[in-house]
Write an enzyme that holds these catalytic residues in place. Structure first.
Site, PDB file in Angstrom:
ATOM      1  N   ARG A 250       0.799  -1.112  -0.156  1.00 22.47           N
ATOM      2  CA  ARG A 250      -0.052   0.049   0.104  1.00 22.47           C
ATOM      3  C   ARG A 250       1.053   1.321  -0.087  1.00 22.47           C
ATOM      4  O   ARG A 250       1.939   1.313   0.557  1.00 22.47           O
ATOM      5  CB  ARG A 250      -1.076  -0.033   1.075  1.00 22.47           C
ATOM      6  CG  ARG A 250      -0.635   0.763   2.190  1.00 22.47           C
ATOM      7  CD  ARG A 250      -1.611   0.239   3.276  1.00 22.47           C
ATOM      8  NE  ARG A 250      -0.517   0.194   4.884  1.00 22.47           N
ATOM      9  CZ  ARG A 250      -0.547   0.965   5.819  1.00 22.47           C
ATOM     10  NH1 ARG A 250      -1.420   1.866   5.792  1.00 22.47           N
ATOM     11  NH2 ARG A 250       0.397   0.933   6.587  1.00 22.47           N
TER      12      ARG A 250
ATOM     13  N   CYS B  68      29.606  17.636  27.806  1.00 24.45           N
ATOM     14  CA  CYS B  68      28.853  16.376  27.838  1.00 24.45           C
ATOM     15  C   CYS B  68      29.090  15.783  29.301  1.00 24.45           C
ATOM     16  O   CYS B  68      30.220  15.711  29.734  1.00 24.45           O
ATOM     17  CB  CYS B  68      29.368  15.247  26.835  1.00 24.45           C
ATOM     18  SG  CYS B  68      28.824  13.674  27.152  1.00 24.45           S
TER      19      CYS B  68
ATOM     20  N   CYS C 192      31.340  12.310  29.217  1.00 20.60           N
ATOM     21  CA  CYS C 192      32.596  12.334  28.551  1.00 20.60           C
ATOM     22  C   CYS C 192      33.705  12.529  29.937  1.00 20.60           C
ATOM     23  O   CYS C 192      33.653  12.902  31.007  1.00 20.60           O
ATOM     24  CB  CYS C 192      33.210  13.609  27.796  1.00 20.60           C
ATOM     25  SG  CYS C 192      32.706  13.511  26.040  1.00 20.60           S
TER      26      CYS C 192
ATOM     27  N   HIS D 132      33.121  10.128  22.599  1.00 24.09           N
ATOM     28  CA  HIS D 132      31.896  10.767  22.500  1.00 24.09           C
ATOM     29  C   HIS D 132      31.099  10.640  21.065  1.00 24.09           C
ATOM     30  O   HIS D 132      30.094  10.666  21.008  1.00 24.09           O
ATOM     31  CB  HIS D 132      31.884  12.307  22.831  1.00 24.09           C
ATOM     32  CG  HIS D 132      30.842  13.124  22.857  1.00 24.09           C
ATOM     33  ND1 HIS D 132      29.924  13.052  24.042  1.00 24.09           N
ATOM     34  CD2 HIS D 132      30.072  13.729  21.838  1.00 24.09           C
ATOM     35  CE1 HIS D 132      28.805  13.951  23.637  1.00 24.09           C
ATOM     36  NE2 HIS D 132      28.719  14.313  22.296  1.00 24.09           N
TER      37      HIS D 132
ATOM     38  N   ASN E 190      18.929   2.887  25.117  1.00 23.54           N
ATOM     39  CA  ASN E 190      18.284   3.737  24.123  1.00 23.54           C
ATOM     40  C   ASN E 190      19.250   4.528  23.367  1.00 23.54           C
ATOM     41  O   ASN E 190      19.874   5.367  23.818  1.00 23.54           O
ATOM     42  CB  ASN E 190      17.425   4.800  24.920  1.00 23.54           C
ATOM     43  CG  ASN E 190      16.081   4.332  25.487  1.00 23.54           C
ATOM     44  OD1 ASN E 190      15.729   3.451  25.064  1.00 23.54           O
ATOM     45  ND2 ASN E 190      15.584   4.881  26.371  1.00 23.54           N
TER      46      ASN E 190
ATOM     47  N   SER F 241      18.794  11.669  25.068  1.00 24.46           N
ATOM     48  CA  SER F 241      19.018  12.839  25.077  1.00 24.46           C
ATOM     49  C   SER F 241      20.323  13.022  24.944  1.00 24.46           C
ATOM     50  O   SER F 241      20.876  14.375  24.536  1.00 24.46           O
ATOM     51  CB  SER F 241      18.460  13.501  26.606  1.00 24.46           C
ATOM     52  OG  SER F 241      19.150  12.790  27.530  1.00 24.46           O
TER      53      SER F 241
ATOM     54  N   HIS G 243      26.731  10.466  23.553  1.00 21.73           N
ATOM     55  CA  HIS G 243      27.633   9.721  23.970  1.00 21.73           C
ATOM     56  C   HIS G 243      27.316   8.262  24.086  1.00 21.73           C
ATOM     57  O   HIS G 243      26.350   8.003  24.830  1.00 21.73           O
ATOM     58  CB  HIS G 243      28.272  10.329  25.367  1.00 21.73           C
ATOM     59  CG  HIS G 243      29.348   9.947  25.746  1.00 21.73           C
ATOM     60  ND1 HIS G 243      30.566  10.686  25.971  1.00 21.73           N
ATOM     61  CD2 HIS G 243      29.719   8.549  26.148  1.00 21.73           C
ATOM     62  CE1 HIS G 243      31.576   9.782  26.263  1.00 21.73           C
ATOM     63  NE2 HIS G 243      31.140   8.794  26.507  1.00 21.73           N
TER      64      HIS G 243
ATOM     65  N   HIS H 181      26.199   5.216  25.750  1.00 17.20           N
ATOM     66  CA  HIS H 181      25.953   4.788  27.173  1.00 17.20           C
ATOM     67  C   HIS H 181      24.726   3.974  27.266  1.00 17.20           C
ATOM     68  O   HIS H 181      23.703   3.940  26.534  1.00 17.20           O
ATOM     69  CB  HIS H 181      25.880   5.852  27.920  1.00 17.20           C
ATOM     70  CG  HIS H 181      24.572   6.972  27.834  1.00 17.20           C
ATOM     71  ND1 HIS H 181      24.555   7.732  26.577  1.00 17.20           N
ATOM     72  CD2 HIS H 181      23.671   6.998  28.666  1.00 17.20           C
ATOM     73  CE1 HIS H 181      23.282   8.264  26.863  1.00 17.20           C
ATOM     74  NE2 HIS H 181      22.643   7.662  28.095  1.00 17.20           N
TER      75      HIS H 181
ATOM     76  N   GLN I  55      21.988   2.232  30.765  1.00 16.20           N
ATOM     77  CA  GLN I  55      21.518   2.458  32.000  1.00 16.20           C
ATOM     78  C   GLN I  55      21.062   0.898  32.578  1.00 16.20           C
ATOM     79  O   GLN I  55      20.780   0.045  31.931  1.00 16.20           O
ATOM     80  CB  GLN I  55      19.951   3.161  31.831  1.00 16.20           C
ATOM     81  CG  GLN I  55      20.407   4.226  30.842  1.00 16.20           C
ATOM     82  CD  GLN I  55      19.025   5.349  31.283  1.00 16.20           C
ATOM     83  OE1 GLN I  55      18.761   5.615  32.529  1.00 16.20           O
ATOM     84  NE2 GLN I  55      18.678   6.101  30.398  1.00 16.20           N
TER      85      GLN I  55
ATOM     86  N   PHE J 266       5.138   3.607  14.135  1.00 20.98           N
ATOM     87  CA  PHE J 266       4.456   4.096  15.330  1.00 20.98           C
ATOM     88  C   PHE J 266       3.519   3.192  16.022  1.00 20.98           C
ATOM     89  O   PHE J 266       2.880   2.592  15.351  1.00 20.98           O
ATOM     90  CB  PHE J 266       3.627   5.473  14.935  1.00 20.98           C
ATOM     91  CG  PHE J 266       4.512   6.754  14.722  1.00 20.98           C
ATOM     92  CD1 PHE J 266       4.834   7.602  15.806  1.00 20.98           C
ATOM     93  CD2 PHE J 266       4.727   7.055  13.612  1.00 20.98           C
ATOM     94  CE1 PHE J 266       5.721   8.741  15.447  1.00 20.98           C
ATOM     95  CE2 PHE J 266       5.447   8.268  13.064  1.00 20.98           C
ATOM     96  CZ  PHE J 266       5.858   9.029  14.105  1.00 20.98           C
TER      97      PHE J 266
ATOM     98  N   GLU K 277      -2.956  -0.295  17.741  1.00 22.75           N
ATOM     99  CA  GLU K 277      -1.991  -1.163  18.396  1.00 22.75           C
ATOM    100  C   GLU K 277      -2.065  -0.375  19.911  1.00 22.75           C
ATOM    101  O   GLU K 277      -1.937  -1.290  20.679  1.00 22.75           O
ATOM    102  CB  GLU K 277      -0.468  -0.685  17.756  1.00 22.75           C
ATOM    103  CG  GLU K 277      -0.193  -1.420  16.778  1.00 22.75           C
ATOM    104  CD  GLU K 277       0.373  -0.952  15.572  1.00 22.75           C
ATOM    105  OE1 GLU K 277       0.628   0.484  15.332  1.00 22.75           O
ATOM    106  OE2 GLU K 277       1.166  -1.799  14.953  1.00 22.75           O
TER     107      GLU K 277
HETATM  108 ZN   LIG Z   1      30.522  12.718  25.744  1.00 21.39          ZN
END
Ligand SMILES: [Zn+2]
Ligand SMILES: [Zn+2]
Ligand SMILES: [Zn+2]
Length: 342
Positions: free
Chosen positions: A33, A54, A57, A117, A157, A165, A168, A170, A172, A316, A321
């Site tokens: 489609r 940052c 860093c 970075h 993420n 955000s 760099h 990383h 969590q 999305f 959904e």
């Molecule tokens: Zn950095």
């Protein structure tokens, strides 16, 4: 009706996520489609190897006032803006079973994958990722010693589109006093399967996928990387160890380097797919740290990338959904073909 009458390439059908027990709607007939949706502009990707502003860093000062050490490989610290706090009382709040809440304690930590970075996971070396895996092991061991910690989630993420955000590289670590929703579902399914079959759900699933071959992106002696039969996101993938283990610290040294190589190989394929630094949320599902052995748990990682058809066209989770359940058009099998070629 026999079980073989669905044509996965033609017929709309539902597939069961055996880990969560939830169903996915697949509509393969809609792939042709025309697209009339939004085209997003690409974020600029010009970064230097060090950013004085940052907070990740090496040597830079963070919001809480502490300065990062001049780390050379990877480095972890407690998040200055933690979503959880270790001394939160776990009081229960209940008004007539209608307003229900519970205090939750926990620890949120940040792990820098590299001092550079400007790099992302697919650009890091096997040695660097192996150092990250060792640090994950140390974090798992030290956090699970805390009696208020029942679950430890490692996740990343990547990309502005995923709400990250800071570019760099990383991840969590959220360690919580409760078992999170997705983990609770997967634990129940793995437990039920073990009780019913006396074998591990993911051990059996990996063997079945190896015999079918249709959804495996690549594998080595230790690790299988595949698009699960029930994948929701267009290019969703799972990284699953071939040997039964419940957590990263239970992996041997060759399994750890196999895992490092697999993470790099998969994310490099992602980057090549639409010729863009591919955004995703990824994370490891390990056994809970609540004192039980959890023989039902089989360690694995999920990659949930949002991109659908190009660097700027994303999927999305809206409409049907949000209100009913997940749906996809391109089949997991055709996504595998694209990822194999990338
Ligand atoms: Zn950095
Ligand atoms: Zn297993
Ligand atoms: Zn999982």
């Amino acid at each position: 009706m026999s079980e073989t009458t669905i044509d996965f390439k033609k017929h709309p059908h539902r597939r069961k996520n055996i880990l969560t027990g939830e169903w996915l709607l697949v509509s393969p007939q809609r792939t042709q489609r025309p697209w009339q949706g939004k085209v997003e502009s690409l974020p600029p990707d010009q970064r230097s190897s060090y950013d004085p502003k940052c907070y990740l860093c090496p040597g830079n000062k963070r919001a809480g006032g502490d300065a990062n050490p001049e780390y050379k490989s990877c480095f972890s610290f407690t998040n200055d803006y933690s979503a959880l706090e270790i001394d939160t009382p776990e009081n229960i709040f209940n008004v007539n079973d209608l307003l229900v809440a519970k205090g939750q304690s926990g620890i949120c930590r940040v792990i820098c994958f590299s001092p550079r970075h400007d790099l992302t996971l697919p650009q890091l070396s096997v040695e660097n990722i192996s150092d990250v895996i060792e640090l994950w092991c140390d974090e798992f061991k030290s956090l699970s010693e805390n009696k208020n910690v029942r679950y430890i989630l490692f996740f990343e993420n990547k990309g502005e589109i995923m709400g990250c955000s800071n570019p760099h590289p990383h991840g969590q670590i959220w360690a919580s006093s409760s078992i999170p929703n997705e983990i609770a579902k997967e634990q129940a399914s793995q437990r039920d399967y073990l009780d019913a079959h006396k074998t591990c759900l993911l051990c059996d699933y990996v063997r079945l996928e190896q015999s079918e071959g249709e959804r495996i992106i690549f594998e080595d002696e230790n690790v299988v990387v595949l698009v699960p039969f029930w994948a929701i996101w267009p290019f969703e993938a799972m990284v699953i160890g071939k040997r039964h283990a419940g957590s990263i610290p239970e992996l041997g040294s060759s399994e750890r380097s196999g895992l490092a190589r697999s993470l790099i190989r998969l994310t490099q394929k992602y980057d090549r797919l639409f010729n863009v630094s591919f955004p995703y949320s990824m994370g490891f599902h390990q056994r809970p740290s609540d004192g039980d052995g959890h023989e039902e748990w089989h360690l694995h990682a999920h990659f949930f990338p949002p991109l659908l058809r190009s660097a700027t066209i994303r999927k999305f989770m809206v409409g049907y959904e949000l209100l009913a359940g997940p749906q996809r058009d391109i089949t997991p099998e055709s996504a595998v073909e694209r990822l194999k070629e990338a």
